[in-house]
Design an enzyme around this catalytic site. Structure first.
Site, short mmCIF file in Angstrom:
data_model
loop_
_atom_site.label_atom_id
_atom_site.label_comp_id
_atom_site.label_asym_id
_atom_site.label_seq_id
_atom_site.Cartn_x
_atom_site.Cartn_y
_atom_site.Cartn_z
CD GLN A 1 -3.24 0.73 0.55
OE1 GLN A 1 -3.55 -0.33 0.50
NE2 GLN A 1 -3.67 1.83 -0.18
CG PHE A 2 1.70 3.63 -3.60
CD1 PHE A 2 1.86 5.01 -3.75
CD2 PHE A 2 1.01 2.67 -4.28
CE1 PHE A 2 1.08 5.52 -4.94
CE2 PHE A 2 0.16 3.08 -5.43
CZ PHE A 2 0.12 4.48 -5.51
CB THR A 3 -2.08 5.30 -0.84
OG1 THR A 3 -2.56 4.20 -0.29
CG2 THR A 3 -2.09 5.26 -2.47
#
Length: 147
Positions: free
Chosen positions: A78-80
């Protein structure tokens, strides 16, 4: 590294309509990696997560760890989690590690969890994923290896 941890009664992740990972009771982990994360960050988080006492005992108190409950993990990249929303209306993702660096550390983190005796299911790194879960409690915690 950052992890949003959710205690779950069941969860799954799908890519292009096909389930790539699913668990019954356990934890759903949304995992983010930033530029200066290292092996030590992954190791600290893996150790912390499997031993957190966030599952209920016979009296209803959060006294048991994932290992004591024989729970599983659904781990989703989950890079966000490293999105910066301070300026403007569009998040800035400059703090998220690049794909290759992030994937290496994400996979290492998952392997460390497996080495602790936990079944770990995953999504597909970098893919558009659909995550479904039944949050148990709800119990949701945010862990950051830098804090």
């Amino acid at each position: 590294m950052k992890v949003v941890l959710q205690r779950s009664k069941k969860a799954s992740v799908a890519v292009d309509g096909k389930i790539t990972g699913q668990i019954e009771s356990g934890l759903v982990l949304l995992v983010g990696v930033t530029h200066d994360d290292t092996d030590q960050d992954a190791a600290w988080l893996a150790e912390k997560i499997v031993h957190l006492r966030i599952f209920e005992d016979e009296t209803g108190k959060m006294n048991k760890s994932l290992l004591e409950c024989d729970g599983d993990i659904l781990s989703v990249s989950q890079f966000t989690l490293y999105g910066d929303c301070k300026k403007g209306r569009r998040p800035n993702f400059m703090q998220a590690a690049g794909g290759e660096q992030a994937n290496v550390l994400y996979e290492q983190f998952n392997q460390l969890l497996r080495e602790k005796g936990v079944c770990v299911e995953t999504g597909v790194f970098g893919a558009m994923m659909e995550v479904s879960l039944v949050n148990d409690g709800p119990v949701t915690l945010i862990l950051d290896s830098k804090q």
